[in-house]
Design an enzyme around this catalytic site. Structure first.
Site, mmCIF file in Angstrom:
data_model
loop_
_atom_site.group_PDB
_atom_site.id
_atom_site.type_symbol
_atom_site.label_atom_id
_atom_site.label_comp_id
_atom_site.label_asym_id
_atom_site.label_seq_id
_atom_site.Cartn_x
_atom_site.Cartn_y
_atom_site.Cartn_z
ATOM 1 C CG MET A 1 -8.374 7.173 2.043
ATOM 2 S SD MET A 1 -7.395 7.363 3.545
ATOM 3 C CE MET A 1 -6.742 5.713 3.708
ATOM 4 C CG HIS B 1 -3.971 -1.778 -1.436
ATOM 5 N ND1 HIS B 1 -5.094 -2.560 -1.669
ATOM 6 C CD2 HIS B 1 -4.330 -0.909 -0.458
ATOM 7 C CE1 HIS B 1 -6.065 -2.175 -0.869
ATOM 8 N NE2 HIS B 1 -5.629 -1.167 -0.120
ATOM 9 C CG ASP C 1 -5.141 2.377 0.741
ATOM 10 O OD1 ASP C 1 -6.099 1.582 0.816
ATOM 11 O OD2 ASP C 1 -3.965 2.072 1.028
ATOM 12 C CB SER D 1 -0.892 0.028 1.241
ATOM 13 O OG SER D 1 -1.418 1.335 1.401
ATOM 14 C CG MET E 1 -11.363 -2.932 5.292
ATOM 15 S SD MET E 1 -9.893 -2.372 4.438
ATOM 16 C CE MET E 1 -9.072 -1.380 5.685
ATOM 17 C CG MET F 1 -11.399 3.399 1.960
ATOM 18 S SD MET F 1 -9.876 3.367 2.919
ATOM 19 C CE MET F 1 -8.689 3.249 1.591
ATOM 20 C CG ASP G 1 -6.001 -2.854 3.363
ATOM 21 O OD1 ASP G 1 -4.930 -2.516 3.908
ATOM 22 O OD2 ASP G 1 -6.695 -2.062 2.690
ATOM 23 C CG HIS H 1 -9.249 0.047 -0.329
ATOM 24 N ND1 HIS H 1 -8.635 -0.127 0.891
ATOM 25 C CD2 HIS H 1 -10.582 0.067 -0.076
ATOM 26 C CE1 HIS H 1 -9.552 -0.197 1.844
ATOM 27 N NE2 HIS H 1 -10.731 -0.075 1.283
HETATM 28 C C1 DX5 Z 1 -6.288 1.767 5.505
HETATM 29 C C2 DX5 Z 1 -5.845 1.328 4.150
HETATM 30 C C3 DX5 Z 1 -4.707 0.390 4.146
HETATM 31 C C4 DX5 Z 1 -3.452 0.922 4.761
HETATM 32 C C5 DX5 Z 1 -2.667 -0.242 5.300
HETATM 33 O O1 DX5 Z 1 -7.504 2.415 5.384
HETATM 34 O O2 DX5 Z 1 -6.908 0.689 3.471
HETATM 35 O O3 DX5 Z 1 -4.459 -0.094 2.829
HETATM 36 O O4 DX5 Z 1 -2.653 1.633 3.877
HETATM 37 O O5 DX5 Z 1 -1.599 0.267 6.008
HETATM 38 P P1 DX5 Z 1 -0.797 -0.587 7.094
HETATM 39 O O6 DX5 Z 1 -0.202 -1.760 6.363
HETATM 40 O O7 DX5 Z 1 0.174 0.366 7.598
HETATM 41 O O8 DX5 Z 1 -1.810 -1.040 8.108
HETATM 42 ZN ZN ZN Z 2 -6.457 -0.263 1.570
#
Ligand code: DX5
Ligand code: ZN
Length: 221
Positions: free
Chosen positions: A37, A33, A35, A9, A137, A68, A175, A66
């Site tokens: 947001m 990956h 993210d 990620s 998650m 969000m 994740d 992903h």
């Molecule tokens: C959190 C994200 C994850 C995050 C994971 O909302 O969806 O993908 O980046 O990070 P670590 O591996 O640090 O938990």
């Molecule tokens: Zn994620």
């Protein structure tokens, strides 16, 4: 179960040199990956289409996006245009994902659903067959660097049982808080795709961190 795949990620990478960070680990990883947001579905803002498009020019690796965001359907075309390969959307914002799954496929995206720790597996079960991937998650979405929640392991097992008993070829991704210590637990429960941000990009040697993660997972088999 399919062989384990590692999906770093980028949330934990250095945002001033994302291209370099990706190229450093690219030979050792199976996908990236990303993210996205919106500061609304989750209380954090990360990055969006321009960053994904710039990264697309820097690597050919598969992009697992992903989402969000509260209105994931609005972004599908733009995501595809930016270079995404797979989009995952939260069942919490799309209670009936039939249309968005169809639409994603129409425009050439693989499609996945995500469940947050607050959502039981039963909430997504009727729609698993619509997906290429189910993301479970293992932290509350929104931030990297949180601790793995072992209480989600039974829902990975439930997903594994459902997918196997229905002879589906849906991948199970996990994740949040994934490290060489926690990934084997998720593997034992049935996960196949392992997202890790902090454990990879905050390590002084991210390539070695990917290898350690893979070794720890493969030691389970
Ligand atoms: C959190 C994200 C994850 C995050 C994971 O909302 O969806 O993908 O980046 O990070 P670590 O591996 O640090 O938990
Ligand atoms: Zn994620």
């Amino acid at each position: 179960m399919k062989p384990a795949r590692i999906a770093p990620s980028l949330l934990a990478a250095d945002f001033a040199r994302l291209g370099e960070d990706v190229q450093r680990i690219e030979p050792d990883v199976d996908m990236l990956h990303l993210d996205v947001m919106d500061g609304h579905f989750v209380p954090n803002i990360s990055f969006g289409m321009p960053v994904i498009a710039s990264l697309r020019a820097a690597t050919t690796v598969y992009f697992d996006c992903h989402l969000m965001t509260t209105n994931p359907d609005v972004y599908l075309e733009d995501l595809k245009e930016a270079g995404a390969d797979l989009v995952t959307v939260h069942i919490e914002v799309v209670p009936n994902p039939t249309n968005i799954a169809r639409r994603a496929r129409e425009i050439g995206l693989d499609f996945g659903l995500v469940i947050s720790p607050s959502t039981p597996f039963a909430g997504v079960e009727p729609f698993v067959e619509l997906t290429d991937l189910l993301l479970v998650m293992s932290v509350h979405p929104g931030f990297g660097g949180q601790s793995f929640m072992p209480e989600v392991l039974p829902r990975i097992e439930a997903a594994r049982n459902y997918i196997d008993s229905h002879a589906l070829s849906v991948d199970i991704e996990v994740d949040g808080g994934i490290t060489a210590q926690t990934a084997p637990l998720a593997r034992q429960a049935g996960a196949e795709v392992f997202v890790a941000g902090t454990a990879i990009f905050r390590d002084p040697d991210p390539r070695a961190a990917v290898r350690r993660l893979r070794d720890a997972i493969e030691a389970v088999e």
